[in-house]
Design a protein around this motif. Sequence first.
Motif, PDB file in Angstrom:
ATOM      1  N   THR A 583     -10.107 -10.462   6.152  1.00 25.28           N
ATOM      2  CA  THR A 583     -11.031  -9.215   5.726  1.00 25.28           C
ATOM      3  C   THR A 583     -10.824  -8.227   7.061  1.00 25.28           C
ATOM      4  O   THR A 583     -10.775  -8.827   8.284  1.00 25.28           O
ATOM      5  N   LYS A 585     -11.540  -3.703   8.266  1.00 27.57           N
ATOM      6  CA  LYS A 585     -12.092  -2.324   8.155  1.00 27.57           C
ATOM      7  C   LYS A 585     -12.073  -1.638   9.635  1.00 27.57           C
ATOM      8  O   LYS A 585     -11.592  -2.216  10.588  1.00 27.57           O
ATOM      9  N   GLY A 589     -16.896   1.826  10.904  1.00 29.18           N
ATOM     10  CA  GLY A 589     -16.789   2.614   9.859  1.00 29.18           C
ATOM     11  C   GLY A 589     -17.748   1.987   8.955  1.00 29.18           C
ATOM     12  O   GLY A 589     -18.069   0.884   8.643  1.00 29.18           O
ATOM     13  N   PRO A 590     -18.171   3.004   8.055  1.00 28.08           N
ATOM     14  CA  PRO A 590     -19.076   2.377   7.042  1.00 28.08           C
ATOM     15  C   PRO A 590     -18.537   1.942   5.709  1.00 28.08           C
ATOM     16  O   PRO A 590     -19.268   1.407   5.167  1.00 28.08           O
ATOM     17  N   SER A 591     -17.464   1.849   5.395  1.00 33.12           N
ATOM     18  CA  SER A 591     -16.565   1.379   4.328  1.00 33.12           C
ATOM     19  C   SER A 591     -16.767  -0.212   4.359  1.00 33.12           C
ATOM     20  O   SER A 591     -16.857  -0.723   5.387  1.00 33.12           O
ATOM     21  N   GLU A 592     -16.686  -0.749   3.231  1.00 31.00           N
ATOM     22  CA  GLU A 592     -16.589  -2.146   2.873  1.00 31.00           C
ATOM     23  C   GLU A 592     -15.353  -2.788   3.471  1.00 31.00           C
ATOM     24  O   GLU A 592     -14.360  -2.007   3.198  1.00 31.00           O
ATOM     25  N   PRO A 593     -15.385  -3.996   3.884  1.00 33.48           N
ATOM     26  CA  PRO A 593     -13.967  -4.392   4.346  1.00 33.48           C
ATOM     27  C   PRO A 593     -13.015  -4.754   3.392  1.00 33.48           C
ATOM     28  O   PRO A 593     -13.457  -4.949   2.099  1.00 33.48           O
ATOM     29  N   VAL A 594     -11.831  -4.430   3.523  1.00 31.18           N
ATOM     30  CA  VAL A 594     -10.795  -4.959   2.690  1.00 31.18           C
ATOM     31  C   VAL A 594     -10.746  -6.616   2.930  1.00 31.18           C
ATOM     32  O   VAL A 594     -10.381  -6.998   3.828  1.00 31.18           O
ATOM     33  N   GLU A 621      -4.058   2.733   8.964  1.00 30.77           N
ATOM     34  CA  GLU A 621      -3.989   4.140   9.578  1.00 30.77           C
ATOM     35  C   GLU A 621      -3.260   4.140  10.964  1.00 30.77           C
ATOM     36  O   GLU A 621      -3.744   3.366  11.966  1.00 30.77           O
ATOM     37  N   TYR A 626      -9.468  -1.171  14.485  1.00 35.58           N
ATOM     38  CA  TYR A 626      -9.495  -2.190  13.343  1.00 35.58           C
ATOM     39  C   TYR A 626     -10.096  -3.467  13.837  1.00 35.58           C
ATOM     40  O   TYR A 626     -10.046  -4.016  14.890  1.00 35.58           O
TER      41      TYR A 626
END
Length: 935
Positions: A583, A585, A589-594, A621, A626
């Motif tokens: 996982t 991200k 950051g506020p997004s859910e992890p990939v 990016e 990360y």
Amino acid sequence: MKDIYLLIIIPLLGLHSVLGQDIDFGPYGAEESVKTETNFFVTCKLNSSMPSANMATYKWFKVDNTEVTSRDSITRVYVVDRSPGLELNLEPVQDEDAGRYRCVASVGGQTYERQLFLTVRATITFNDCLTEQFGVVGHRSEIMCSASGGEGTLSTEWRKEGVVGTLVTNNEYAIETKKLVVLQTTAASAGTYTYYASASTEKKSQRITLKALTIPAIVQPLLSKKAVVGNTAEMFCMARGNPSPRIDWFKVDENGNQVRMQTDNRITIEERNVDGDTQGIMMIKNVQKEDESYYACKAYNKATEILGSATIPETKSNLDVQTIPTIGEFQDTTNGQYQGREGASVTMKCEARGDPRPVVVWTKVGSNHQYTEGQNSETVSVTKEDIADPNNPGVRLSLGLKGLEASAFGNYTCTARNEAGEVSKNVKLEVLFSPNFDGQDTDYGRVFYTWKGNTDGNFGKVVCVANGNPQPVFNWYKDGTEIVQGTSGYGLSEEKSTDPRYPYRHISKLSVSYNGANDNIFGTYTCRATNNIKPNNQTLQLKRAEVPGMPVVTIQEEKPTVLTFWLMEPNVEGPEVTQFKVTYKLTGGPSEPVELIIPKEFRDYIDVNKKYTVAIINQLEPNKDYTFNFYAENNVGIGVSKEMKKRTPPITTPSAAVIKTNINSADSTRIRVIWDPPNDGGAVILHYKVTWKQVAVRPSNQTLDSQGYVLDYQLTDDTFVEDIKDSEFNINGLIPGSYYQVQVYAKNSLGYGMPGISIIKTREAEDMVAASTGVTVSTGIIICIVVGIFLVLLIIVDVICCVKNRCGIIMCIREKVGGHSSEDGYSAAKTDDVENLAKRDELMEEVKAAEEENLENAEDEKKEPLLPDEQQVDTVDESEPAHEVKELEPEDKTEQLEAPASEKPPAETDTQSPTQEEASSTPGETPESRPSEGD
């Protein structure tokens, strides 16, 4: 009396007419003499004046008064109808043909007769004189011929064609009655002999050809032959002689008697001509043991017929018929196999027969070890016994095994071989042995796992592997308590190994149920295997399976949008790792992890001592932080996380391309530039740019292919082409034998990166000519040719100038430049042209001064080297100002590639020297308006 006389005389006169005068013998009279061995014929017919002569019939009578008949196959004296008349033929005349012959003609009831008295004279005849006779080289030869007849004394002589004079008795020939003897025949004795016979009135000769024969000689003796029963045997022999001999084959029995071989359905006999020799071949198909014998090859020809059987050459040899070994039934077996108890002994016996006597060995199937005669140790003994049978000899080889162990069981092979072939036969040895646990560690191990909720059939079982013969019985114990079928929480099953290598291997499986509360199932279990020999025990472990620990993570490659990690699984108490979870991200950051699931995939080539799984994370990016979490997972569950923080690199311009083109181009006017795509710096490469310029290089004694050329200074400005999509480009229109500095730039969204640089030399022009013609032409030869052509052209121009202007070209130039007149009577110019010549001389002086000034300026403006001496081609000094680059318009790019660049340094391109015509012209005067010197 007178009347009586008339009555007697008149009829007698009439009879005389009837007896002779009315019959005609043609050219012959009443008496004729002929020679023996000649042909004689006479025709009898009535005179044509006789009435009805054509109607007469005729008969001839022999000396013995018998009628001569028509000819048949054996008649020598015969008649032939020659109407009107009858012909008597004697063919040929013999001595007994002498005497009186009568011809009787009958017509109209009247009979006429005439007699012919034939005298036979002897003639020369040859007896027993065959025209072709034979002699044998090295032996006495007789040429048979004799003569008889002839009138008077008969004399004879022998002559030979090619030999002067009559043959006489000497050391080479002997003249004997009715024959000529050649005392010692040689090849030179052959030829044509003539036998002459002479009498008083005739001479005859008889030609006889003598052929010199040679007794056959065996030139390829019969060699001993070996054949296997059922196969085909071929025997060869070769003989030489004159005439070519024939070959016969004989079978020789033990008493020396010879029986001629005849062709049948098994035996084939043939002859071949091999370079003038006769090769005899006898082929025996489906050879049997009774064919074993001595065989003789004999050669015959005309010479052996003349000299007799004692001269017939022969060669003998033996045909050895062999039999492939056979192996009989194994002795002292039980149900076709050997059996022994662990610790005891067993003897296996193999009997093999064959001719020649076979060699016998024992081997164990699956092993390369051979048991041969004479091997003796504490555990093995091998003994051999010969079987004495002249028709089918054999060997009995006994293999004794002492102190049998379980490992001795298996199949054993008895192999018998001789020159005819090889056979093998297997027999099984069964060993009765107590149970052992061989194969436990390699097949299953000694530690087993289970966990709550386990559904994997490969876990939750304790497996016991035992080998034994007879088959063992299994018993299970936990903490001293036996586990039987039906014990709560357990299950029992057995199976036999399907591996043919282990026929006595048996497997017992103890299934264990775990609900999360009955932890007492974990611990040590005892497996007991028992047969009628003795029992044996082993202990096994059952443990609770755990999830994996943290994986070992190594970052391998970093790019602005891609990171590559190597993952190594941790040690696990339980099932092995099946996959990894990653996982990630943006940090903070506020997004859910990939989340990514990566199946375990060993990459042994990365590190042979470690097994890695490669994880490639894309679409990141550039220049961002990360947070990554790595998990290992097995059938029990997911393990603890391994956290790693990493910042992606920023996007950069592409790195320098690596130019792969050889520094010596294969073409004289073209360079094919090939490069490897460089690192794109994190952004897609949009296109490439290639620049080139002609340069000078420093001399080097090093191997240029490995060291490269060293830049000295540039000769032309840069030329470039952009928007190149492929990783190769052709630069055309270059100068042969010149050096060019080539640079390749890659461009992404940030712009161009550093260039890849290489100096490449175009091929010499003369090298191209030599390569196309196959002839090497040196530069010195080319210069000599050019100078020679120049001199020839100079002489031609000089002659033309002399004819046209009455002045050679050298003299004209001298007069025009120096103003001197010729000394040989030619006038430099006419009186009315003196003024123009003076003006022209002044102009030439000005031009000469200008040229000297330009040369001095060119020396001052000569450029210094662009790079320091130690600077190599592949280094770039960014501190130096870049040279001005001329960019081509799209429509001009192709044109620029095809046109050769200037060879002159920039310092010399601005200086232009006036042409000869411009220098020779006065102001306001064109070359066409100038008067010629001859005017």
